[in-house]
Motif scaffolding. Structure first.
Motif, PDB file in Angstrom:
ATOM      1  N   LYS A 137     -41.037 -37.366 -68.342  1.00 24.31           N
ATOM      2  CA  LYS A 137     -40.262 -37.163 -67.116  1.00 24.31           C
ATOM      3  C   LYS A 137     -39.904 -35.691 -66.872  1.00 24.31           C
ATOM      4  O   LYS A 137     -38.876 -35.361 -66.325  1.00 24.31           O
ATOM      5  CB  LYS A 137     -39.010 -38.040 -67.115  1.00 24.31           C
ATOM      6  CG  LYS A 137     -39.338 -39.521 -67.195  1.00 24.31           C
ATOM      7  CD  LYS A 137     -38.163 -40.385 -66.907  1.00 24.31           C
ATOM      8  CE  LYS A 137     -38.459 -41.845 -67.072  1.00 24.31           C
ATOM      9  NZ  LYS A 137     -39.502 -42.419 -66.334  1.00 24.31           N
ATOM     10  N   ILE A 138     -40.829 -34.816 -67.275  1.00 20.97           N
ATOM     11  CA  ILE A 138     -40.657 -33.390 -67.014  1.00 20.97           C
ATOM     12  C   ILE A 138     -41.151 -33.065 -65.611  1.00 20.97           C
ATOM     13  O   ILE A 138     -40.598 -32.207 -64.935  1.00 20.97           O
ATOM     14  CB  ILE A 138     -41.388 -32.550 -68.085  1.00 20.97           C
ATOM     15  CG1 ILE A 138     -40.711 -32.780 -69.451  1.00 20.97           C
ATOM     16  CG2 ILE A 138     -41.391 -31.080 -67.729  1.00 20.97           C
ATOM     17  CD1 ILE A 138     -41.445 -32.160 -70.619  1.00 20.97           C
ATOM     18  N   ILE A 139     -42.208 -33.766 -65.188  1.00 21.02           N
ATOM     19  CA  ILE A 139     -42.689 -33.638 -63.812  1.00 21.02           C
ATOM     20  C   ILE A 139     -42.761 -35.037 -63.209  1.00 21.02           C
ATOM     21  O   ILE A 139     -42.850 -36.022 -63.940  1.00 21.02           O
ATOM     22  CB  ILE A 139     -44.067 -32.932 -63.729  1.00 21.02           C
ATOM     23  CG1 ILE A 139     -45.163 -33.768 -64.405  1.00 21.02           C
ATOM     24  CG2 ILE A 139     -43.998 -31.520 -64.287  1.00 21.02           C
ATOM     25  CD1 ILE A 139     -46.567 -33.255 -64.155  1.00 21.02           C
ATOM     26  N   PRO A 140     -42.736 -35.138 -61.884  1.00 17.50           N
ATOM     27  CA  PRO A 140     -42.844 -36.463 -61.253  1.00 17.50           C
ATOM     28  C   PRO A 140     -44.267 -37.008 -61.376  1.00 17.50           C
ATOM     29  O   PRO A 140     -45.214 -36.266 -61.660  1.00 17.50           O
ATOM     30  CB  PRO A 140     -42.484 -36.189 -59.794  1.00 17.50           C
ATOM     31  CG  PRO A 140     -42.786 -34.755 -59.586  1.00 17.50           C
ATOM     32  CD  PRO A 140     -42.560 -34.071 -60.907  1.00 17.50           C
ATOM     33  N   ILE A 156     -31.386 -28.076 -52.506  1.00 19.19           N
ATOM     34  CA  ILE A 156     -29.972 -27.884 -52.827  1.00 19.19           C
ATOM     35  C   ILE A 156     -29.848 -26.632 -53.679  1.00 19.19           C
ATOM     36  O   ILE A 156     -30.478 -26.530 -54.739  1.00 19.19           O
ATOM     37  CB  ILE A 156     -29.411 -29.095 -53.602  1.00 19.19           C
ATOM     38  CG1 ILE A 156     -29.590 -30.375 -52.791  1.00 19.19           C
ATOM     39  CG2 ILE A 156     -27.951 -28.882 -53.960  1.00 19.19           C
ATOM     40  CD1 ILE A 156     -29.269 -31.636 -53.569  1.00 19.19           C
ATOM     41  N   ASP A 157     -29.055 -25.680 -53.249  1.00 24.47           N
ATOM     42  CA  ASP A 157     -28.832 -24.471 -54.036  1.00 24.47           C
ATOM     43  C   ASP A 157     -28.145 -24.837 -55.343  1.00 24.47           C
ATOM     44  O   ASP A 157     -27.237 -25.673 -55.382  1.00 24.47           O
ATOM     45  CB  ASP A 157     -27.957 -23.480 -53.271  1.00 24.47           C
ATOM     46  CG  ASP A 157     -28.683 -22.865 -52.085  1.00 24.47           C
ATOM     47  OD1 ASP A 157     -29.908 -22.715 -52.162  1.00 24.47           O
ATOM     48  OD2 ASP A 157     -28.007 -22.529 -51.095  1.00 24.47           O
ATOM     49  N   SER A 158     -28.566 -24.203 -56.438  1.00 24.52           N
ATOM     50  CA  SER A 158     -27.996 -24.525 -57.749  1.00 24.52           C
ATOM     51  C   SER A 158     -26.493 -24.252 -57.809  1.00 24.52           C
ATOM     52  O   SER A 158     -25.796 -24.837 -58.635  1.00 24.52           O
ATOM     53  CB  SER A 158     -28.718 -23.755 -58.851  1.00 24.52           C
ATOM     54  OG  SER A 158     -28.621 -22.368 -58.625  1.00 24.52           O
ATOM     55  N   LYS A 165     -26.866 -29.447 -66.698  1.00 27.79           N
ATOM     56  CA  LYS A 165     -27.210 -29.852 -68.066  1.00 27.79           C
ATOM     57  C   LYS A 165     -28.581 -30.530 -68.088  1.00 27.79           C
ATOM     58  O   LYS A 165     -29.416 -30.233 -68.956  1.00 27.79           O
ATOM     59  CB  LYS A 165     -26.139 -30.797 -68.598  1.00 27.79           C
ATOM     60  CG  LYS A 165     -26.357 -31.226 -70.022  1.00 27.79           C
ATOM     61  CD  LYS A 165     -25.210 -32.136 -70.475  1.00 27.79           C
ATOM     62  CE  LYS A 165     -25.450 -32.659 -71.871  1.00 27.79           C
ATOM     63  NZ  LYS A 165     -24.387 -33.569 -72.303  1.00 27.79           N
ATOM     64  N   ASP A 166     -28.835 -31.426 -67.146  1.00 24.95           N
ATOM     65  CA  ASP A 166     -30.132 -32.100 -67.069  1.00 24.95           C
ATOM     66  C   ASP A 166     -31.268 -31.109 -66.831  1.00 24.95           C
ATOM     67  O   ASP A 166     -32.344 -31.227 -67.429  1.00 24.95           O
ATOM     68  CB  ASP A 166     -30.133 -33.160 -65.969  1.00 24.95           C
ATOM     69  CG  ASP A 166     -29.337 -34.401 -66.328  1.00 24.95           C
ATOM     70  OD1 ASP A 166     -29.009 -34.585 -67.519  1.00 24.95           O
ATOM     71  OD2 ASP A 166     -29.039 -35.188 -65.409  1.00 24.95           O
ATOM     72  N   ALA A 167     -31.026 -30.141 -65.955  1.00 27.20           N
ATOM     73  CA  ALA A 167     -32.051 -29.126 -65.679  1.00 27.20           C
ATOM     74  C   ALA A 167     -32.339 -28.303 -66.935  1.00 27.20           C
ATOM     75  O   ALA A 167     -33.503 -28.020 -67.251  1.00 27.20           O
ATOM     76  CB  ALA A 167     -31.597 -28.226 -64.531  1.00 27.20           C
ATOM     77  N   ALA A 168     -31.305 -27.930 -67.655  1.00 32.71           N
ATOM     78  CA  ALA A 168     -31.484 -27.157 -68.892  1.00 32.71           C
ATOM     79  C   ALA A 168     -32.266 -27.971 -69.922  1.00 32.71           C
ATOM     80  O   ALA A 168     -33.150 -27.438 -70.610  1.00 32.71           O
ATOM     81  CB  ALA A 168     -30.124 -26.742 -69.445  1.00 32.71           C
ATOM     82  N   LYS A 169     -31.970 -29.269 -70.025  1.00 35.13           N
ATOM     83  CA  LYS A 169     -32.706 -30.136 -70.960  1.00 35.13           C
ATOM     84  C   LYS A 169     -34.184 -30.192 -70.595  1.00 35.13           C
ATOM     85  O   LYS A 169     -35.046 -30.188 -71.477  1.00 35.13           O
ATOM     86  CB  LYS A 169     -32.126 -31.543 -70.951  1.00 35.13           C
ATOM     87  CG  LYS A 169     -30.844 -31.680 -71.727  1.00 35.13           C
ATOM     88  CD  LYS A 169     -30.393 -33.137 -71.697  1.00 35.13           C
ATOM     89  CE  LYS A 169     -29.124 -33.352 -72.470  1.00 35.13           C
ATOM     90  NZ  LYS A 169     -28.671 -34.758 -72.403  1.00 35.13           N
ATOM     91  N   LYS A 170     -34.497 -30.261 -69.304  1.00 41.11           N
ATOM     92  CA  LYS A 170     -35.896 -30.320 -68.869  1.00 41.11           C
ATOM     93  C   LYS A 170     -36.630 -29.035 -69.218  1.00 41.11           C
ATOM     94  O   LYS A 170     -37.799 -29.062 -69.615  1.00 41.11           O
ATOM     95  CB  LYS A 170     -35.999 -30.599 -67.367  1.00 41.11           C
ATOM     96  CG  LYS A 170     -35.551 -31.983 -66.966  1.00 41.11           C
ATOM     97  CD  LYS A 170     -36.403 -33.061 -67.587  1.00 41.11           C
ATOM     98  CE  LYS A 170     -35.913 -34.433 -67.191  1.00 41.11           C
ATOM     99  NZ  LYS A 170     -36.495 -35.480 -67.997  1.00 41.11           N
ATOM    100  N   VAL A 171     -35.959 -27.897 -69.088  1.00 40.74           N
ATOM    101  CA  VAL A 171     -36.577 -26.625 -69.449  1.00 40.74           C
ATOM    102  C   VAL A 171     -36.870 -26.603 -70.943  1.00 40.74           C
ATOM    103  O   VAL A 171     -37.950 -26.196 -71.376  1.00 40.74           O
ATOM    104  CB  VAL A 171     -35.666 -25.442 -69.040  1.00 40.74           C
ATOM    105  CG1 VAL A 171     -36.173 -24.137 -69.628  1.00 40.74           C
ATOM    106  CG2 VAL A 171     -35.590 -25.335 -67.522  1.00 40.74           C
ATOM    107  N   ILE A 172     -35.931 -27.083 -71.755  1.00 37.78           N
ATOM    108  CA  ILE A 172     -36.146 -27.148 -73.204  1.00 37.78           C
ATOM    109  C   ILE A 172     -37.275 -28.116 -73.527  1.00 37.78           C
ATOM    110  O   ILE A 172     -38.141 -27.805 -74.360  1.00 37.78           O
ATOM    111  CB  ILE A 172     -34.835 -27.541 -73.924  1.00 37.78           C
ATOM    112  CG1 ILE A 172     -33.814 -26.405 -73.788  1.00 37.78           C
ATOM    113  CG2 ILE A 172     -35.096 -27.860 -75.391  1.00 37.78           C
ATOM    114  CD1 ILE A 172     -32.409 -26.770 -74.203  1.00 37.78           C
ATOM    115  N   ASP A 173     -37.288 -29.283 -72.876  1.00 36.43           N
ATOM    116  CA  ASP A 173     -38.380 -30.246 -73.095  1.00 36.43           C
ATOM    117  C   ASP A 173     -39.733 -29.627 -72.769  1.00 36.43           C
ATOM    118  O   ASP A 173     -40.708 -29.828 -73.499  1.00 36.43           O
ATOM    119  CB  ASP A 173     -38.174 -31.496 -72.239  1.00 36.43           C
ATOM    120  CG  ASP A 173     -37.023 -32.374 -72.696  1.00 36.43           C
ATOM    121  OD1 ASP A 173     -36.529 -32.175 -73.828  1.00 36.43           O
ATOM    122  OD2 ASP A 173     -36.621 -33.249 -71.916  1.00 36.43           O
ATOM    123  N   LEU A 174     -39.797 -28.888 -71.682  1.00 29.14           N
ATOM    124  CA  LEU A 174     -41.046 -28.251 -71.280  1.00 29.14           C
ATOM    125  C   LEU A 174     -41.469 -27.209 -72.315  1.00 29.14           C
ATOM    126  O   LEU A 174     -42.631 -27.133 -72.680  1.00 29.14           O
ATOM    127  CB  LEU A 174     -40.889 -27.604 -69.896  1.00 29.14           C
ATOM    128  CG  LEU A 174     -42.126 -26.931 -69.333  1.00 29.14           C
ATOM    129  CD1 LEU A 174     -43.288 -27.925 -69.218  1.00 29.14           C
ATOM    130  CD2 LEU A 174     -41.830 -26.324 -67.978  1.00 29.14           C
TER     131      LEU A 174
END
Length: 140
Positions: free
Chosen positions: A89-92, A117-119, A128-137
């Motif tokens: 679930k890193i990309i759709p 939506i501006d961050s 937090k979810d966005a940061a987790k996705k960057v780490i997962d990637l």
């Protein structure tokens, strides 16, 4: 109609032939439909993505792949990288379509909604979810 290429590169519904260009072998997709460029809404900024250009067509979101990035993009599908990123679930969900548009020989469809939506307006959980996705990637 969309088609997904799995890690094996197999897809019974899509014909992929090889042709040679500048000493390299590239998969050649047989498109069944060309999208009229005047029928799409281009989204985003060109300088942020040197592989594709995002557009909306018939209320769905697509990535038009630049010709110089076609082989690279198809190899991401064939190698299983795209499937792995989708699974985590890193990309759709992303599929190869039978469309072409203007100078783009390959078009992908992404199962997503466009959110602009501006961050600065994100709540802490979204950050937090966005940061987790960057780490997962990074760990993929």
């Amino acid at each position: 109609m969309t088609r997904k290429i799995c890690a094996s590169g197999q897809d019974e519904n899509m014909k992929i032939n090889s042709y040679h260009s500048a000493g390299s072998t590239y998969p050649k997709l047989k498109p069944q439909k060309t999208i009229n460029i005047s029928d799409v809404e281009w989204i985003g900024f060109r300088f942020l993505d040197n592989i594709s250009k995002t557009f909306k067509y018939n209320n769905k979101y697509y990535k038009a792949i630049y010709p110089n990035a076609m082989e690279y993009t198809l190899n991401l599908f064939k190698s299983g990288i795209i499937d792995g990123l989708i699974e985590k679930k890193i990309i759709p969900e992303t599929t190869i379509t039978n469309y072409t548009i203007d100078k783009f020989p390959l078009v992908l469809m992404q199962e997503t909604e466009f959110f602009n939506i501006d961050s600065i307006n994100w709540n802490p959980l979204m950050l937090k979810d966005a940061a987790k996705k960057v780490i997962d990637l990074q760990n993929f």
